[in-house]
Design an enzyme around this catalytic site. Structure first.
Site, mmCIF file in Angstrom:
data_model
loop_
_atom_site.group_PDB
_atom_site.id
_atom_site.type_symbol
_atom_site.label_atom_id
_atom_site.label_comp_id
_atom_site.label_asym_id
_atom_site.label_seq_id
_atom_site.Cartn_x
_atom_site.Cartn_y
_atom_site.Cartn_z
ATOM 1 C CB SER A 16 -0.996 0.016 1.210
ATOM 2 O OG SER A 16 -0.097 0.047 2.338
ATOM 3 C CE LYS A 39 -3.204 0.761 5.102
ATOM 4 N NZ LYS A 39 -2.935 0.462 3.692
#
Length: 794
Positions: free
Chosen positions: A687, A729
């Protein structure tokens, strides 16, 4: 025929040769000898016709060999007996040793040997005298250990006048191996012979002592066992007369009746009947009886049919779950769905739920609440560090100290067939040479198989289908895929600040006041104090550290009350209000004032968002250029996936350099260094592609990007791929104060489902499908829509 080619001396004599394969003959001793060898019988017969003297020689190691050792013994035949089977038995007197010069076969097929007699040295000096005394001393010790030895031979040995005579007499009458005796016979030097014999005697003495000790231990053990048996038997008979004890048959019948009363399957009854019949036939002191008795007791203690009644009140269940846990919508709904279906269909296999999330998010406590909601017993197994397959399946009962595995042990502890089974830390199981416990869990957690779970100790199937299994894990990637496939995964993401505030005020603060004895005191935490605890003293996805820090504050208040206000104020009138201003007096300076090193945008710096087992984290990526040869340097303890992302980012920028207004010569003549701070912490995951690209592009153009946080993986064509851990996140960016976030467009649905509305109102989330969109948002003055457009052909 092969012969020993020895030098023929002038005084050689010739005698018939007798082969002695087992008996080593020493001079000055009486020789009993039996043979059925045709050659030896001819030699003995020939000797009887002449002077009755024969030469005994020992052949070499090979049984088929016709070669002999160079030294043998001359024997005078005293008596001879011919047996009916053709065997000859003789008794002879060994005269002296002789050296074999040569041998030949006569016309009568009798083997003759030419001999050179070995003259014995009768001279005794001081050294020999000392050695002879040592031999006699060791021989006396040897005889005293044996306790039985002929007095005549002992007297003869003690009267020996010289070394060779003493060695021959002792060696002939001690039971040592023939190889060792042969070494003494073949040795010519009398000092060497007596030294060899002394060593052999000392070894024999030690062996006799050791043998005696072993015999004594065995005898003592047998006597102790017999004594214990008789005492136990007497006690048993006394207790039987007093009516205090049942015999083995009665005990076996009682255990069998206990098992039948539990109404187990027929297979279990048949197994129990077989084992109880074996127990009846065994003595009480038999080790096997203890094994069988323990096995039957386990069968009698395990629940086979007893089950608790489930509480199907959906309204009450929802109230209990909400009372114990804030939010956690998905797991609560799944339990309510299960209860609803179970109330309609009375028989339903228990689901296999796996709660996955960071530490401190309430996974274990949720399992306890589910058990309370349903009115079931709760059993908990911690699987962290379990390496042995037998801990799940049990040991076979043939092993000493064998027990069932953790599953069956926990079922006995629960006492019912339908408990709530909490499998904590299922992702922490490991494997080694003792087996793979995660493979053993496959049968436990398979709804199609666990109705006949096979424990190695029980040896009969056990039904686990009514058990509600709840597993907890911090991460899914460490759970083997076959095991993961059998579970229903429910993700429990980290909490936002608002959620933490609600959990602290509703659950944690009252709990800590109760545990520290201050429930009756008038203690209040103001809103700003709770948020200060969340922001300044903890930095986590869960609330475990938050609970600890609240406990610290409460304990400080308890000490403050005892030291200052106790004498003047009752506890129920003790009043304290905790604010953000007075928190440093109780806890010291804030721990997490600001984790961001760079509060303002800097060229070559991009803020990425990462997911770890501890929750979401801000991951800053730095890039720098300096003159070189185009090398890519990566530091910061990066995993292979992040290294690949960095190479993809560089390749994308190189392949689209013209469209991105970058001179290819700049890349060619500069080295690029990409660094992720906190190098001691391993970092990996798919990511970071967009973050690496932005940091690299920012360094190449020398412009700082706008203050965004970002996450997403990049392909070589510039597309942005979806990622996981969206809520963690976003909350990490929210905690760090960055309100502008770049997310892959495919993750838009996750934001709508998981992120609290209060958090979304403070954030500006931009969804992108291509790296062009990210660069246009981050570098609006440098990379406008016209200059940064990349054609479809490219």
């Amino acid at each position: 025929m092969k012969t020993n080619e020895l030098k023929l001396h002038k005084d050689c004599i010739e005698l018939p040769l007798v082969l002695s394969r087992e008996l080593v003959v020493f001079p000055h001793s009486i020789v009993p000898f039996v043979t059925d060898s045709r050659q030896s019988i001819k030699a003995i017969t020939r000797a009887m016709e002449e002077d009755r003297l024969v030469f005994f020689v020992f052949p070499k190691d090979d049984p088929e060999s016709e070669e002999y050792h160079p030294i043998g013994t001359v024997v005078k035949i005293l008596q001879i007996f011919k047996l009916k089977d053709g065997t000859i038995r003789l008794v002879g007197e060994a005269m002296y040793r002789a050296e074999l010069c040569s041998c030949h076969e006569s016309s009568e097929e009798t083997l003759f040997a030419r001999l050179d007699p070995i003259r014995e040295t009768k001279q005794v000096d001081e050294q020999i005298e000392l050695l002879m005394q040592s031999i006699l001393s060791s021989f006396d010790t040897y005889v005293s250990q044996l306790k039985q030895f002929p007095d005549e031979i002992r007297k003869k040995i003690n009267e020996a006048q010289y070394a060779d005579l003493l060695v021959d007499l002792v060696a002939a009458h001690i039971p040592i191996k023939k190889e060792l005796k042969l070494e003494l016979l073949l040795s010519v030097d009398h000092i060497d012979r007596i030294q060899r014999l002394l060593v052999l005697l000392d070894i024999e003495i030690e062996m006799i002592k050791l043998h005696g000790e072993i015999q004594k231990r065995v005898k003592d053990r047998l006597e102790k066992t017999q004594k214990e048996y008789f005492l136990h038997e007497q006690i048993r008979q006394i207790n039987k007369e007093l009516g205090r004890e049942q015999d083995e048959a009665d005990e076996a019948d009682e255990l069998l009746e206990r098992i039948k009363a539990l109404t187990p399957p027929e297979e279990v009854i048949a197994k129990a009947t077989k084992e109880s019949n074996r127990l009846r036939k065994l003595q009480a002191m038999s080790p096997e009886s203890g094994v069988i008795r323990t096995y039957l007791e386990w069968l009698a203690d395990i629940p086979w049919s007893k089950a608790t009644a489930d509480n199907y009140d959906i309204v009450r269940a929802k109230s209990v779950l909400d009372e114990d846990h804030y939010n956690m919508i998905k797991p609560k709904e799944r339990i309510l769905d299960y209860l609803a279906v179970r109330s309609i269909k009375k028989s339903l296999k228990g689901p296999i739920l796996c709660l996955v999330g960071p530490p401190g998010t309430g996974k274990t406590s949720l399992g306890k609440s589910i058990a309370r909601t349903m009115g079931r017993e709760l059993v908990r197994i911690s699987l962290g560090g379990v390496r042995d397959e037998a801990e799940i399946r049990g040991h076979r009962k043939t092993y000493v100290g064998a027990l069932p595995g953790k599953i069956i042990q926990s079922m006995r502890k629960a006492g019912t067939t339908n408990p709530v089974f909490l499998l904590d830390e299922i992702d922490k199981m490991s494997s080694d040479f003792r087996g793979d416990p995660s493979s053993a869990m496959l049968e436990v957690l398979d709804p199609e198989q666990n109705n006949s779970f096979n424990d190695h100790y029980l040896e009969v199937p056990y039904d686990l289908s009514q058990v509600l299994f709840i597993a907890t894990a911090n991460s899914l990637h460490t759970i083997p895929s076959p095991l993961r496939d059998r579970m229903e995964i429910i993700e429990i993401p980290g909490y936002s600040d608002i959620e933490k505030f609600q959990i602290a005020t509703r659950f944690l603060i009252p709990k800590q006041l109760r545990e520290n004895g201050l429930t009756s005191a008038k203690i209040r935490f103001r809103r700003d104090a709770v948020f200060s605890l969340i922001h300044d003293y903890t930095m986590e996805s869960g609330v475990r550290s938050l609970e600890r820090i609240i406990g610290t504050v409460v304990r400080k208040l308890a000490r403050n009350y005892l030291s200052r206000a106790q004498k003047t104020t009752p506890l129920n009138e003790y009043t304290r209000t905790i604010t953000a201003k007075n928190l440093p007096q109780l806890l010291g300076k804030p721990i997490y004032s600001d984790e961001l090193v760079h509060k303002e945008p800097v060229p070559g710096l991009a803020h990425g968002l990462a997911w770890t087992e501890m929750g979401g984290r801000m991951l800053s990526v730095e890039a720098a250029l300096f003159p070189g040869t185009g090398k890519l340097i990566l530091t910061g303890n990066l995993g292979e996936v992040m290294k690949e992302s960095a190479r993809i980012s560089l390749s994308y920028i190189q392949s689209h350099a013209a469209a991105l207004s970058i001179d290819p010569e700049v890349i060619k003549h500069h080295d690029i260094h990409i660094h992720v701070p906190q190098g001691a912490i391993p970092k990996d995951g798919p990511s970071a592609g967009i973050t690496l690209t932005v940091a690299l592009y920012s360094a190449l153009i020398g412009k700082a990007p706008n203050h965004f946080s970002m996450t997403g993986e990049l392909t070589l064509t510039g597309n942005i791929l979806a990622i996981g851990g969206v809520k963690e996140k976003i909350l990490a960016s929210y905690r760090m104060g960055i309100r502008q976030i770049l997310l892959p467009a495919k993750n838009e649905k996750d934001v709508a489902e998981d992120i609290p509305r209060k958090v979304l109102e403070d954030l500006s989330i931009h969804y992108i499908t291509h790296i062009q969109q990210a660069l246009q948002l981050l570098f609006p003055d440098y990379c406008d829509a016209e200059r940064c457009v990349i054609s479809e052909e490219e």
